[in-house]
Design a protein around this motif. Sequence first.
Motif, PDB file in Angstrom:
ATOM      1  N   ALA A  28       2.760  81.231  18.952  1.00  0.00           N
ATOM      2  CA  ALA A  28       2.452  82.017  17.751  1.00  0.00           C
ATOM      3  C   ALA A  28       3.731  82.476  17.068  1.00  0.00           C
ATOM      4  CB  ALA A  28       1.584  83.218  18.115  1.00  0.00           C
ATOM      5  N   ARG A  29       4.723  82.879  17.849  1.00  0.00           N
ATOM      6  CA  ARG A  29       6.021  83.257  17.274  1.00  0.00           C
ATOM      7  C   ARG A  29       6.680  82.060  16.588  1.00  0.00           C
ATOM      8  NH1 ARG A  29       6.295  86.629  22.008  1.00  0.00           N
ATOM      9  NH2 ARG A  29       6.614  88.816  21.436  1.00  0.00           N
ATOM     10  N   MET A  30       6.570  80.891  17.188  1.00  0.00           N
ATOM     11  CA  MET A  30       7.139  79.689  16.594  1.00  0.00           C
ATOM     12  C   MET A  30       6.483  79.383  15.241  1.00  0.00           C
ATOM     13  SD  MET A  30       7.394  77.286  20.007  1.00  0.00           S
ATOM     14  CE  MET A  30       7.912  75.826  19.080  1.00  0.00           C
ATOM     15  N   VAL A  31       5.190  79.610  15.151  1.00  0.00           N
ATOM     16  CA  VAL A  31       4.484  79.413  13.886  1.00  0.00           C
ATOM     17  C   VAL A  31       5.068  80.317  12.802  1.00  0.00           C
ATOM     18  CG1 VAL A  31       2.287  79.834  12.709  1.00  0.00           C
ATOM     19  CG2 VAL A  31       2.312  78.576  14.867  1.00  0.00           C
ATOM     20  N   LEU A  32       5.267  81.584  13.143  1.00  0.00           N
ATOM     21  CA  LEU A  32       5.797  82.526  12.161  1.00  0.00           C
ATOM     22  C   LEU A  32       7.241  82.196  11.785  1.00  0.00           C
ATOM     23  CD1 LEU A  32       4.309  85.860  13.517  1.00  0.00           C
ATOM     24  CD2 LEU A  32       3.531  84.510  11.572  1.00  0.00           C
ATOM     25  N   LEU A  33       8.025  81.737  12.728  1.00  0.00           N
ATOM     26  CA  LEU A  33       9.394  81.336  12.420  1.00  0.00           C
ATOM     27  C   LEU A  33       9.412  80.141  11.471  1.00  0.00           C
ATOM     28  CD1 LEU A  33      11.108  81.709  15.921  1.00  0.00           C
ATOM     29  CD2 LEU A  33      11.485  83.134  13.888  1.00  0.00           C
ATOM     30  N   ASP A  34       8.511  79.185  11.676  1.00  0.00           N
ATOM     31  CA  ASP A  34       8.420  78.048  10.770  1.00  0.00           C
ATOM     32  C   ASP A  34       8.017  78.503   9.366  1.00  0.00           C
ATOM     33  OD1 ASP A  34       9.178  76.221  12.662  1.00  0.00           O
ATOM     34  OD2 ASP A  34       7.501  74.865  12.299  1.00  0.00           O
ATOM     35  N   CYS A  35       7.121  79.469   9.271  1.00  0.00           N
ATOM     36  CA  CYS A  35       6.738  80.004   7.963  1.00  0.00           C
ATOM     37  C   CYS A  35       7.956  80.585   7.244  1.00  0.00           C
ATOM     38  CB  CYS A  35       5.657  81.071   8.119  1.00  0.00           C
ATOM     39  SG  CYS A  35       4.040  80.439   8.606  1.00  0.00           S
ATOM     40  N   ASP A  36       8.779  81.333   7.972  1.00  0.00           N
ATOM     41  CA  ASP A  36       9.998  81.900   7.385  1.00  0.00           C
ATOM     42  C   ASP A  36      10.970  80.803   6.966  1.00  0.00           C
ATOM     43  OD1 ASP A  36       9.317  84.569   7.495  1.00  0.00           O
ATOM     44  OD2 ASP A  36      10.154  84.874   9.489  1.00  0.00           O
ATOM     45  N   ASP A  37      11.172  79.818   7.837  1.00  0.00           N
ATOM     46  CA  ASP A  37      12.162  78.778   7.576  1.00  0.00           C
ATOM     47  C   ASP A  37      11.789  77.904   6.388  1.00  0.00           C
ATOM     48  OD1 ASP A  37      13.653  79.688   9.677  1.00  0.00           O
ATOM     49  OD2 ASP A  37      12.981  78.144  11.110  1.00  0.00           O
ATOM     50  N   PHE A  38      10.490  77.662   6.186  1.00  0.00           N
ATOM     51  CA  PHE A  38      10.065  76.722   5.155  1.00  0.00           C
ATOM     52  C   PHE A  38       9.387  77.392   3.961  1.00  0.00           C
ATOM     53  CE2 PHE A  38      10.279  74.236   9.077  1.00  0.00           C
ATOM     54  CZ  PHE A  38      11.099  73.194   8.668  1.00  0.00           C
ATOM     55  N   GLY A  39       9.429  78.708   3.890  1.00  0.00           N
ATOM     56  CA  GLY A  39       8.891  79.404   2.728  1.00  0.00           C
ATOM     57  C   GLY A  39       7.382  79.342   2.599  1.00  0.00           C
ATOM     58  N   ILE A  40       6.677  79.272   3.715  1.00  0.00           N
ATOM     59  CA  ILE A  40       5.217  79.248   3.703  1.00  0.00           C
ATOM     60  C   ILE A  40       4.706  80.672   3.904  1.00  0.00           C
ATOM     61  CG2 ILE A  40       3.157  78.363   4.854  1.00  0.00           C
ATOM     62  CD1 ILE A  40       4.776  76.251   3.376  1.00  0.00           C
ATOM     63  N   PRO A  41       3.732  81.117   3.098  1.00  0.00           N
ATOM     64  CA  PRO A  41       3.178  82.465   3.314  1.00  0.00           C
ATOM     65  C   PRO A  41       2.653  82.614   4.742  1.00  0.00           C
ATOM     66  CG  PRO A  41       2.379  81.543   1.247  1.00  0.00           C
ATOM     67  CD  PRO A  41       3.092  80.438   1.957  1.00  0.00           C
ATOM     68  N   LYS A  42       3.020  83.696   5.379  1.00  0.00           N
ATOM     69  CA  LYS A  42       2.525  83.929   6.735  1.00  0.00           C
ATOM     70  C   LYS A  42       1.026  84.197   6.708  1.00  0.00           C
ATOM     71  CE  LYS A  42       6.808  85.754   8.740  1.00  0.00           C
ATOM     72  NZ  LYS A  42       7.488  86.935   9.284  1.00  0.00           N
ATOM     73  N   PRO A  43       0.321  83.762   7.739  1.00  0.00           N
ATOM     74  CA  PRO A  43      -1.129  84.012   7.769  1.00  0.00           C
ATOM     75  C   PRO A  43      -1.438  85.502   7.824  1.00  0.00           C
ATOM     76  CG  PRO A  43      -0.346  83.155   9.878  1.00  0.00           C
ATOM     77  CD  PRO A  43       0.797  83.028   8.923  1.00  0.00           C
ATOM     78  N   SER A  44      -2.649  85.835   7.419  1.00  0.00           N
ATOM     79  CA  SER A  44      -3.103  87.221   7.535  1.00  0.00           C
ATOM     80  C   SER A  44      -3.339  87.598   8.986  1.00  0.00           C
ATOM     81  CB  SER A  44      -4.389  87.425   6.728  1.00  0.00           C
ATOM     82  OG  SER A  44      -4.181  87.138   5.368  1.00  0.00           O
ATOM     83  N   CYS A  45      -3.751  86.605   9.785  1.00  0.00           N
ATOM     84  CA  CYS A  45      -3.911  86.856  11.209  1.00  0.00           C
ATOM     85  C   CYS A  45      -3.782  85.553  11.979  1.00  0.00           C
ATOM     86  CB  CYS A  45      -5.244  87.542  11.521  1.00  0.00           C
ATOM     87  SG  CYS A  45      -6.687  86.480  11.340  1.00  0.00           S
ATOM     88  N   ILE A  46      -3.421  85.690  13.256  1.00  0.00           N
ATOM     89  CA  ILE A  46      -3.364  84.565  14.183  1.00  0.00           C
ATOM     90  C   ILE A  46      -4.315  84.877  15.324  1.00  0.00           C
ATOM     91  CG2 ILE A  46      -1.933  83.202  15.735  1.00  0.00           C
ATOM     92  CD1 ILE A  46       0.469  83.829  14.023  1.00  0.00           C
ATOM     93  N   ILE A  47      -5.224  83.952  15.598  1.00  0.00           N
ATOM     94  CA  ILE A  47      -6.262  84.153  16.611  1.00  0.00           C
ATOM     95  C   ILE A  47      -6.111  83.110  17.706  1.00  0.00           C
ATOM     96  CG2 ILE A  47      -8.759  84.120  17.037  1.00  0.00           C
ATOM     97  CD1 ILE A  47      -9.102  84.989  14.089  1.00  0.00           C
ATOM     98  N   HIS A  48      -6.173  83.559  18.955  1.00  0.00           N
ATOM     99  CA  HIS A  48      -6.179  82.643  20.091  1.00  0.00           C
ATOM    100  C   HIS A  48      -7.615  82.196  20.317  1.00  0.00           C
ATOM    101  CE1 HIS A  48      -5.602  81.957  24.686  1.00  0.00           C
ATOM    102  NE2 HIS A  48      -5.476  80.821  23.999  1.00  0.00           N
ATOM    103  N   SER A  49      -7.881  80.893  20.164  1.00  0.00           N
ATOM    104  CA  SER A  49      -9.247  80.384  20.260  1.00  0.00           C
ATOM    105  C   SER A  49      -9.702  80.152  21.693  1.00  0.00           C
ATOM    106  CB  SER A  49      -9.366  79.069  19.482  1.00  0.00           C
ATOM    107  OG  SER A  49      -8.593  78.052  20.105  1.00  0.00           O
ATOM    108  N   GLY A  50      -8.882  80.528  22.640  1.00  0.00           N
ATOM    109  CA  GLY A  50      -9.189  80.283  24.043  1.00  0.00           C
ATOM    110  C   GLY A  50      -8.341  79.164  24.607  1.00  0.00           C
ATOM    111  N   ARG A  51      -7.964  78.216  23.714  1.00  0.00           N
ATOM    112  CA  ARG A  51      -7.033  77.153  24.096  1.00  0.00           C
ATOM    113  C   ARG A  51      -5.966  76.970  23.020  1.00  0.00           C
ATOM    114  NH1 ARG A  51      -9.444  71.688  26.317  1.00  0.00           N
ATOM    115  NH2 ARG A  51     -10.536  71.602  24.319  1.00  0.00           N
TER     116      ARG A  51
END
Length: 453
Positions: free
Chosen positions: A113-136
């Motif tokens: 999840a942290r890697m996802v947010l770092l990629d958003c910062d690096d590539f100028g993508i709006p960060k999601p409103s929330c991140i949910i663990h779907s169980g897998r």
Amino acid sequence: MTTLPTSSFPPPSSLRFTSRNPLEGRALPPSGWWSLIQGQGRKSMRQVHYQLNQLATVLAAKGKGIDVYMSQGIFGKKSRRTVDLTHITHAYVDLDVYKTQIMSDGKSIDTVARMVLLDCDDFGIPKPSCIIHSGRGLYLKWFWRQPVPSSEAGRAIAINRALVQFFRDFGADRAAVDMSRILRVVGSVNSRSGNRVEVLWTNNVDGDVLRYDFNTFADEFLRPPLARAGVVAPTRPVRAGRKDAPWETVEQQQRLGRKLFHRADWHLGVLADLRRLAELRHDSGIVQVAGAGRQAGLDLFGHLGACQLAMVIPAPQLPAEIEAWGRQILPDWYIDGEFSRHCSTLLDRARQAAAGERAQHGGKSVSPNWTYNKDTLIDLLEITPAEMRQMTRLIDGDEKRRRDREAWRADHTGQDRTAYLAANSVSRDKPWKAEGISRATWYRRQQAVAGTG
């Protein structure tokens, strides 16, 4: 709950919504229908439709069970078909990260999840409103500031597809882009892993989850990659017929109030135009064709509508979507009779396209799906200039130029054509004709008289 950095994007307006969903932060419309789907043993699912005002109660009572899913869109009746959609509340992407190399070295789901947010910062993508663990895996959701009407379903699908493309290294599910999608309910248990579905991170600003303006998000996020990175990318010529015509930039198109072309937006827009055409021609909104050509007339409407859906809806869902759409504008006796037979070849072609098969047309390898350009659709349906004024996609060059003139006049004078002519009666009355002189001479005389006065 894992604490991660909040988004650097600006906060929304001070307007606050009270979500009726106790587990997420969506802004919901006042009414509508949604669906709860629950596993009933191996490969068996039970779906129940509820009104939106039952959302909190139902989720509190049933949301903590095993393999519980809910629809992501809001619908106008007990249905989960795209053609019955009324509102869109968020964009989403389903990351099957457990299928990728990212987790092969034992990374935790929090680290991913942290890697996802770092990629958003690096590539100028709006960060999601929330991140949910779907169980897998992970669900990423971007909430809209207010419910988006179904007329924007095409752009909403385009946003989901763009998100899938961006997060493909995280195992983004290419199929999870449609408006009839179901995702697991927060608080339920994923039977495949035994883990509970939980919110890992929320994008909080001033104590409230961050919501985005849909139009701003779409205009920025759906731009070509070069333009999104700050480089102006050409798209298409300004006008046909001029070999030396300059290319419109994305910014120029947006300044002119034009949406960038997206396939799903176009085809669902044509589908809405077909529905509007049925309403204009028939008081009931149901196509009624009399005489010897009755069957052919119904076949035409049904075929053209099904062709639009085949370009947007996944092949497994297509038969049910076509039937649901057909019942909106075609007689029941036709849907229950000849319609399914008439659509059989189209459905075969859609399955071929989904399997990656190609067809030969004019010496070229093309998709087996039937496609029609705008002019052909207008000709086949015999759409009149008066009817085109009620259309959004099925308009010819004359109607497009009329709208451009209206838009220019409104932008420069703040008036529509009727108000403009009323305020400029000289242009309407043409007094220079009564005097037998040119318009230019008449205006020069008026200026001279005003100067001596």
